[in-house]
Design an enzyme around this catalytic site. Structure first.
Site, PDB file in Angstrom:
ATOM      1  N   HIS A  62       0.814  -1.217   0.000  1.00 25.21           N
ATOM      2  CA  HIS A  62       0.000   0.000   0.000  1.00 25.21           C
ATOM      3  C   HIS A  62       0.848   1.268   0.000  1.00 25.21           C
ATOM      4  O   HIS A  62       0.360   2.341   0.356  1.00 25.21           O
ATOM      5  CB  HIS A  62      -0.959   0.017   1.200  1.00 25.21           C
ATOM      6  CG  HIS A  62      -1.859  -1.168   1.250  1.00 25.21           C
ATOM      7  ND1 HIS A  62      -2.890  -1.372   0.374  1.00 25.21           N
ATOM      8  CD2 HIS A  62      -1.862  -2.248   2.083  1.00 25.21           C
ATOM      9  CE1 HIS A  62      -3.502  -2.509   0.651  1.00 25.21           C
ATOM     10  NE2 HIS A  62      -2.898  -3.056   1.673  1.00 25.21           N
TER      11      HIS A  62
ATOM     12  N   ARG B 285      -0.222  18.413   2.690  1.00 25.43           N
ATOM     13  CA  ARG B 285       1.206  18.726   2.585  1.00 25.43           C
ATOM     14  C   ARG B 285       1.643  18.535   1.140  1.00 25.43           C
ATOM     15  O   ARG B 285       0.852  18.141   0.284  1.00 25.43           O
ATOM     16  CB  ARG B 285       2.018  17.786   3.478  1.00 25.43           C
ATOM     17  CG  ARG B 285       1.714  16.310   3.203  1.00 25.43           C
ATOM     18  CD  ARG B 285       2.602  15.377   3.982  1.00 25.43           C
ATOM     19  NE  ARG B 285       2.160  14.002   3.936  1.00 25.43           N
ATOM     20  CZ  ARG B 285       2.382  13.136   2.948  1.00 25.43           C
ATOM     21  NH1 ARG B 285       3.016  13.556   1.861  1.00 25.43           N
ATOM     22  NH2 ARG B 285       1.966  11.890   3.014  1.00 25.43           N
TER      23      ARG B 285
END
Length: 661
Positions: free
Chosen positions: A235, A291
């Site tokens: 993942h 971010r």
């Protein structure tokens, strides 16, 4: 514009931020842990300050120490990069309270998107589609199991806080749910200090598509096109590209609209990424990264923008240009070069990067890195070595340039995923853009083939370089240490024994009248020569090949003609039987912490059974039994910190009638 910027990060992103800021005339302050005193980001800074021991929790995660350095140096702003404190709402608020600009969104926006459960509720309210699932407060195992049954298997367990694949487990049957839930909670607690989870329907062939967004302080929010990040292991992203290929215009427009709506719903400011799961023409909100992303260079390559520069401009109140979003031109692809072993489920590796050589950058090829040859890859931080990015007028050209760059890249000293990446970018299914998150698993046989023998021509090339190195090292030695192996009336001969990934190989070197022949195993002799100037190349049967060897005691890293091999030098005069440890002695592969021991002395175990769980380098590793056996010794306890090579469990064959010591 700011006069002084503190970069509260390390590695390639810290270097990337500093280069942009310094180009803008901004003075850069670095912070570093004890492990990073000699790091590249420290060398690039205008001033650097220590903030604590190697462990991130004692250094890069210490907001108080970082703000203290900012105050002492007069820094007007702090850029958190990604990772560490970049999505910490309390840190953003602390910067604001100290009168220091935080290069990112306000704490309230980070907090709103920081919980996957809460963010999904916000998205529903904003009309952004989400994957069906459970995001409730009741975290009892009974409730979660019942909700999983309601959603229908397979389901995906996800940590409510954080990302990066930590605390994420697909579950395909009710029988496995509780075990996978326990594992996901352990990972989430270790990574984020929060073991809450949510459940989602697990889509069968989803793509991971994201939209780069930017918002200024005046409230204008725009998109900067899509990226595809579907190619992942555990993942975590391996390859990213922009724009996302194969999307219909209608779907692409819906993604842009949904991403802008998501950002506006939380009052977002600065750069951010909204991530979606896409299957067919359906798209569901997954999460928002508040971010800059690791993969931001591919967006920069297709827009000709410096996103870090625009982060700084927005932070001082500058408005986004009216003509944004800029047109996307061409295509860009990025791969993440890691110190890891794909053949061992991408297990991180540690050690010294003894050689790191890449082609010179061009306007179409870029490398972002925070390490140099000779630097150490430690167990304390993410093992990424570099990001390699290539662009072109179309996707095929970008992939071709990336493949050519990787073919010329040389790494040595530790195990990396370089050979895996070379196979990945050249795979026909990659060229055809047959993308989804199961790509690596589906093509595992081709991408991660079983260990192969080193080709004869590569071993001959190694012998040439090795012999030339012996001659160089002995050039000023006494006559007794010369390496010409002189024989009266006969050819001089050397014997090399090496073990490749499969078997022991025998190389005989014959020197006659200034020429050298290599005889590998029982194959015909091959004429060889190395470049005496030690240019990394070697001649085999008249053909010159790029070649380099990295020798670390008796371990050789060989890069030859685009292939990478690990060889072990064997002393032909050493007593036999000492090459390998007993198969039943299970040692720690890398430094870490014992999370769980699943056996006790006297237990019978089966081959492949998980007997211990180790946490190392942000990854949970499962130690399995190499064969059927009986546990005769356990050398650690849950919670122990263990060094590489520590023997934690000993097994005896069931036929040995083993008994506890």
């Amino acid at each position: 514009m700011f006069r002084t910027l503190l970069v509260a990060n390390r590695g390639e992103i810290a270097c990337r931020i500093m280069r942009t800021a310094q180009r803008m005339g901004i003075r850069c302050i670095a912070v570093f842990s004890e492990a990073d005193a000699g790091a590249m980001h420290v060398a690039l800074s205008n001033e650097a300050h220590p903030i604590g021991p190697a462990a991130a929790r004692d250094s890069y995660l210490r907001a108080d120490r970082i703000i203290e350095v900012a105050r002492a140096t007069g820094a007007e702003a702090i850029h958190p990069g990604y990772g560490f404190l970049s999505e910490n709402a309390d840190f953003a608020d602390a910067c604001a309270a100290a009168g220091i600009a935080f290069i990112g969104p306000p704490g309230a926006a980070i907090r709103a998107m920081g919980s996957k459960a809460e963010s999904k509720a916000l998205m529903v309210a904003a009309g952004v589609p989400v994957v069906p699932g459970y995001h409730g407060e009741d975290q009892s195992a009974e409730c979660l199991a019942a909700e999983a049954a309601r959603i229908g298997f397979p389901v995906l367990i996800k940590a409510s806080a954080g990302g990066g694949g930590k605390g994420m487990r697909p579950v395909f049957s009710a029988a496995d749910f509780l075990d996978e839930l326990a594992g996901a909670r352990r990972e989430a607690k270790a990574a984020f200090g929060d073991d809450r989870v949510l459940l989602e329907r697990y889509l069968q062939k989803p793509r991971h598509v994201e939209v780069q967004v930017f918002a200024d302080q005046a409230g204008r929010t725009v998109h900067l096109h899509t990226r595809d990040c579907s190619v992942q292991r555990r993942h975590q992203k391996v390859l990213e590209e922009a724009p996302a290929p194969g999307l219909s215009d209608a779907l692409r427009d819906r993604l842009h609209v949904a991403a802008i709506a998501a950002a506006r719903a939380v009052g977002y400011v600065n750069a951010g990424t909204v991530e979606f799961i896409v299957e067919g023409e359906d798209a569901f909100f997954m999460e928002m990264n508040t971010r800059l992303q690791v993969e931001h260079p591919v967006t920069e390559m297709i827009t000709d923008l410096d996103l870090v520069e625009w982060q700084l401009r927005v932070a001082v109140g500058e408005s986004l240009p009216e003509h944004w979003p800029p047109q996307a031109e061409g295509h860009a692809v990025e791969v993440r070069l890691y110190a890891e072993d794909p053949g061992q489920d991408f297990r991180p590796s540690v050690g010294t990067l003894r050689r790191f050589a890449m082609p010179a950058p061009t306007s179409q090829v870029r490398t972002d890195t925070g390490v140099r040859g000779g630097d150490a890859i430690t167990p304390h931080y993410d093992p990424m070595i570099a990001k390699v990015i290539a662009a072109g007028s179309d996707r095929a050209t970008a992939l071709h340039r990336l493949a050519a760059t990787l073919a010329q890249t040389q790494l040595g000293g530790l195990t990396t995923n370089l050979a895996f990446l070379r196979r990945l970018v050249s795979h026909p299914a990659m060229g055809a853009a047959e993308l989804d998150t199961g790509f690596i698993a589906r093509h595992k046989a081709a991408l991660i083939p079983p260990p192969q023998e080193a080709p004869t021509v590569a071993l001959a090339g190694f012998a040439a370089v090795y012999l030339e190195r012996l001659r160089r090292d002995a050039a000023s030695a006494s006559p007794w240490d010369q390496c010409h192996a002189f024989r009266l009336f006969d050819a001089a001969e050397h014997l090399l024994l090496v073990r490749d990934a499969v078997r022991l190989r025998r190389i005989r070197l014959r020197e006659r009248r200034g020429s050298v022949e290599a005889l590998v195993d029982d194959e015909p002799p091959i004429r060889i020569a190395a470049d005496p100037a030690f240019v990394p190349r070697t001649c085999v049967d008249g053909v010159w090949y790029p070649a380099a060897i990295m020798l670390d005691d008796d371990v050789v890293g060989l890069s030859f003609a685009g292939g990478d091999y690990v060889l072990h030098l064997i002393d032909p005069y050493a007593p036999q039987g000492g090459e390998t440890a007993a198969e039943g002695r299970l040692s720690v592969p890398i430094p870490g912490r014992v999370v769980q021991l699943l056996v006790t002395v006297g237990d019978r175990v089966a081959r492949g059974q998980v007997i211990a769980i180790l946490e190392a380098m942000k990854t949970e590793l499962r130690i399995t039994a190499p064969a059927d056996g009986i546990v005769t010794h356990v050398g650690c306890a849950a919670g122990d910190s263990v060094e590489e090579g520590t023997e934690i469990i000993t097994l005896a064959s069931p036929g040995e009638g083993a008994s506890p010591p």
